[in-house]
Design an enzyme around this catalytic site. Structure first.
Site, short mmCIF file in Angstrom:
data_model
loop_
_atom_site.label_atom_id
_atom_site.label_comp_id
_atom_site.label_asym_id
_atom_site.label_seq_id
_atom_site.Cartn_x
_atom_site.Cartn_y
_atom_site.Cartn_z
NE ARG A 34 -10.81 -9.79 -2.31
CZ ARG A 34 -11.18 -8.87 -3.30
NH1 ARG A 34 -11.39 -9.33 -4.39
NH2 ARG A 34 -11.04 -7.70 -2.82
CE LYS B 139 -3.61 -2.16 2.80
NZ LYS B 139 -4.82 -1.62 1.64
#
Length: 485
Positions: free
Chosen positions: A343, A269
């Site tokens: 996920r 990130k």
């Protein structure tokens, strides 16, 4: 904080014995029928324009002649709904919680009080007085406010007491979730979450099992282990069971994303605001908070919390873009973006949930920035193909003032997850990112009633008020309690 009821005597609200009195004036303030001398002070404030019937309006009055409470705050609400009352009480508490106020009395003029209103009072007061100090001892003293009494008529006491009890249990769950999520990543590790789950087990009789890396590998949780392999911090898979109903009653299962720090992995990130990624275990925190609330109330329901917890860090052993892993379900996944890790840990937990033959499964995750873009910070994203389950969760969110908004899960969105090298990719194109994330999870719940809550925009606040909100503990608790016998 202690909460209770207070029935006024012959002197009415003016004679209520408390350090401070918060009077919520509903609707037509001038015709509220408040006894004198408090009523005279209210009418004077209206006449002088110091207090106007406007949402968010609060007026502080000190040492009103003839009023026993030394501090008085007037707050206006457009109606007596729990939502309006909560906002008005929050505004009033903000001006009364300081100083020497130890006992606060909350009264409503022009509206009736019931269980829902009482719960809203608890929520407003506890939220307004919350102070994080675990790693900030310099924050100062806690407010002296230790007791809140809801002023009600004698015939309303039973209903109000019921609402206060539910409100306190949910508020304690919200506080636990906030405390976990506010702690930095070097404190709130996967092991810390496991410790909090064990504490709940001892306090409320939950059965808690903590699986380690070896256990998860042996089970075949290839997706979860792929995310965990870049960090030296040991991953854990927490299974916490509350049994409030018979063994033959199918449980509800909550699955919480527990990424205790998310750097993005190899798909790292940007540095700006990466510190906020300690909040990426907000889903896990909400599961712990909901378990605490439901168990404290002794609800006649069976509830299981599943928390896959690990860090997502870049390292020599970290999973790489293009790697293919095999999930617990046997389906293979091409990892195109290591920052779409939530996920991956959730899919193995959803497969694991099948062994409990649940009545319904809800996963909760700070999953996508795309959901924040779509819905902002007011409503959580709700994804489910089950209309009845969607209605239950939306109603629970409204009742808890913790709202959600249903998003689509049309089959056409599933096309975006096709892969040339595995059964599926873990991401699709940028457009509709929150939806394709839900569609990925949907592939692992073919035999379950399932819903997914994306809380990326609601689990925490950024900016000057940076910190965890404890959402969606309220929504989840109301949903679970709606299934209690």
């Amino acid at each position: 904080m202690d909460f209770g009821t207070l029935v006024p005597g012959k002197a009415g609200l003016s004679g209520v014995a408390a350090d401070a009195l918060l009077l919520v004036v509903v609707g037509d303030a001038a015709g509220s029928g408040v006894d004198d001398p408090l009523g005279k002070a209210l009418k004077a404030a209206l006449a002088d324009g110091d207090f106007t019937p406007k949402a968010g309006q609060v007026l502080y009055l000190h040492r009103v002649a003839g009023v026993k409470a030394g501090r008085v705050a007037l707050a206006w609400a457009p109606d007596a709904t729990p939502k309006a009352l909560r906002r008005a009480v929050a505004g009033g508490v903000a001006v009364l919680k300081g100083g020497g106020t130890r006992h606060l009395a909350v009264a409503v003029a022009g509206g009736e009080l019931g269980a829902a209103q009482a719960e809203a009072v608890v929520s407003a007061v506890t939220d307004a007085t919350y102070l994080y100090r675990a790693t900030k001892p310099s924050v100062g003293e806690d407010p002296k406010l230790a007791r809140t009494s809801v002023v009600c008529a004698r015939g309303d006491e039973k209903s109000v007491v019921s609402g206060l009890a539910r409100g306190q249990a949910i508020a304690a769950g919200v506080r636990l979730a906030r405390e976990c999520a506010n702690r930095p990543g070097n404190v709130c590790t996967p092991g810390y979450l496991a410790g909090e789950a064990r504490k709940l087990g001892k306090e409320h009789g939950l059965k808690v099992e903590v699986l380690d890396r070896k256990d998860c590998t042996k089970l075949g949780m290839g997706a979860f282990m792929a995310v965990a392999q870049g960090s030296e911090e040991p991953p854990v898979f927490i299974v916490a069971r509350y049994q409030g109903a018979g063994r033959d009653v199918p449980p509800l299962v909550l699955v919480g994303k527990g990424i205790t720090f998310d750097s993005g992995g190899i798909s790292i990130k940007p540095a700006a605001e990466m510190d906020e990624m300690k909040f990426d275990m907000g889903g896990a925190a909400s599961v712990l908070g909901t378990l605490k609330a439901v168990a404290a109330l002794g609800a006649r329901v069976n509830l299981i919390g599943l928390i896959p917890a690990c860090e997502n860090l870049p390292g020599g052993r970290a999973v790489k873009p293009g790697d293919v892993v095999t999930s617990l379900s046997g389906q293979t996944i091409e990892i195109l973006n290591t920052d779409a890790e939530g996920r991956l840990i959730l899919c193995d937990a959803l497969t694991y949930a099948e062994r409990f033959k649940p009545a319904a499964v809800v996963d909760i995750a700070t999953l996508t920035g795309a959901c924040m873009i779509a819905l902002g910070h007011h409503r959580s994203g709700l994804f489910t193909p089950d209309d009845a389950l969607a209605a239950e969760l939306l109603a629970a969110g409204d009742a808890a003032h913790d709202p959600a908004w249903r998003m689509p899960v049309d089959d056409e969105y599933d096309e975006a997850l096709k892969s040339n090298f595995a059964d599926m990719a873990n991401v699709g194109p940028r457009a509709g990112g929150a939806i394709t994330a839900a569609m990925f999870l949907k592939r692992f719940v073919a035999r379950q009633r399932w819903a997914h809550l994306d809380i990326a925009g609601t689990a925490w606040r950024s900016g000057a008020a940076k910190g965890a909100t404890g959402r969606p503990v309220g929504l989840l608790a109301h949903w679970v309690l709606s299934h209690a016998g």
